[in-house]
Design an enzyme around this catalytic site. Structure first.
Site, short mmCIF file in Angstrom:
data_model
loop_
_atom_site.label_atom_id
_atom_site.label_comp_id
_atom_site.label_asym_id
_atom_site.label_seq_id
_atom_site.Cartn_x
_atom_site.Cartn_y
_atom_site.Cartn_z
N GLU A 1 0.84 -1.19 0.00
CA GLU A 1 0.00 0.00 0.00
C GLU A 1 0.88 1.24 0.00
O GLU A 1 1.85 1.33 0.75
CB GLU A 1 -0.88 0.05 1.26
N ASP B 1 -7.22 1.84 -7.62
CA ASP B 1 -5.88 2.18 -7.16
C ASP B 1 -4.79 1.35 -7.85
O ASP B 1 -5.08 0.25 -8.30
CB ASP B 1 -5.79 2.02 -5.62
#
Length: 194
Positions: free
Chosen positions: A122, A171
């Site tokens: 992430e 994303d």
């Protein structure tokens, strides 16, 4: 042909999560998935990041009453292997050998359940805000280490969450500079072989 030197792993601050389990017997690691996260969306943690909303989510301690946007996160058990914060600091939540719960319903090259065979990274961020140079440098160093450590991961098997869950996830978003990142990975691999 000269054998590539093993790159060093960049510093990883350990933040153990319980949001993982064992990989299946056929779950050899062959995919790297890049995500983004910020809680609430577009808000970033100040250093030190321990106790931030994202950190608490991955550690299972998020107060879902702290912000109206968090109501949908109640009971969610999720964690990536690592988070790279805006200042380039890397937290590791799940050992790479374990199956982190980061991808959800997903598929790559006809194979479902990407959590079984992937590592999830992430980036603290969101789709419409550029990532920092420090984040790119940490991501490049970590990616280089993972490519050398897990031979089934190749540069062609580094993808965004959007690639394995199209229509459901976007994303790391359009602000992620894939060309810059991929060129840097190729350069790091080439340099380690010289």
């Amino acid at each position: 042909m000269k054998t590539a030197a093993q790159p060093e792993c960049p510093p990883l601050l350990q933040r153990p999560s319980t949001h993982f389990d064992e990989r299946p017997a056929d779950g050899s690691i062959s995919l790297l998935v890049i995500h983004n996260i910020s809680l609430p969306a577009g808000s970033f943690a100040a250093a030190p990041q321990q106790g931030s909303h994202v950190d608490n989510l991955f550690c299972g301690t998020l107060d879902c009453t702290a912000h109206p946007d968090f109501a949908s996160l109640q009971g969610l058990r999720v964690a990536a292997h690592c988070v790279i914060w805006r200042d380039g600091t890397i937290f590791q939540y799940v050992p790479f050998a374990k199956r982190a719960w980061h991808a959800g319903k997903s598929e790559f090259a006809g194979r479902a359940n990407c959590n079984d065979y992937s590592i999830g990274i992430e980036l603290e961020g969101c789709d419409n805000i550029p990532y920092t140079e420090k984040q790119y440098q940490s991501l490049i160093a970590l990616s280089h280490f993972l490519l050398a450590s897990y031979k089934e991961i190749s540069p062609q098997r580094i993808v965004g969450h959007c690639d394995i869950a199209p229509g459901r996830k976007t994303d790391p978003g359009p602000t992620f500079d894939w060309a810059y990142y991929r060129a840097a990975i190729e350069a790091a691999i080439k340099e380690s072989r010289e």
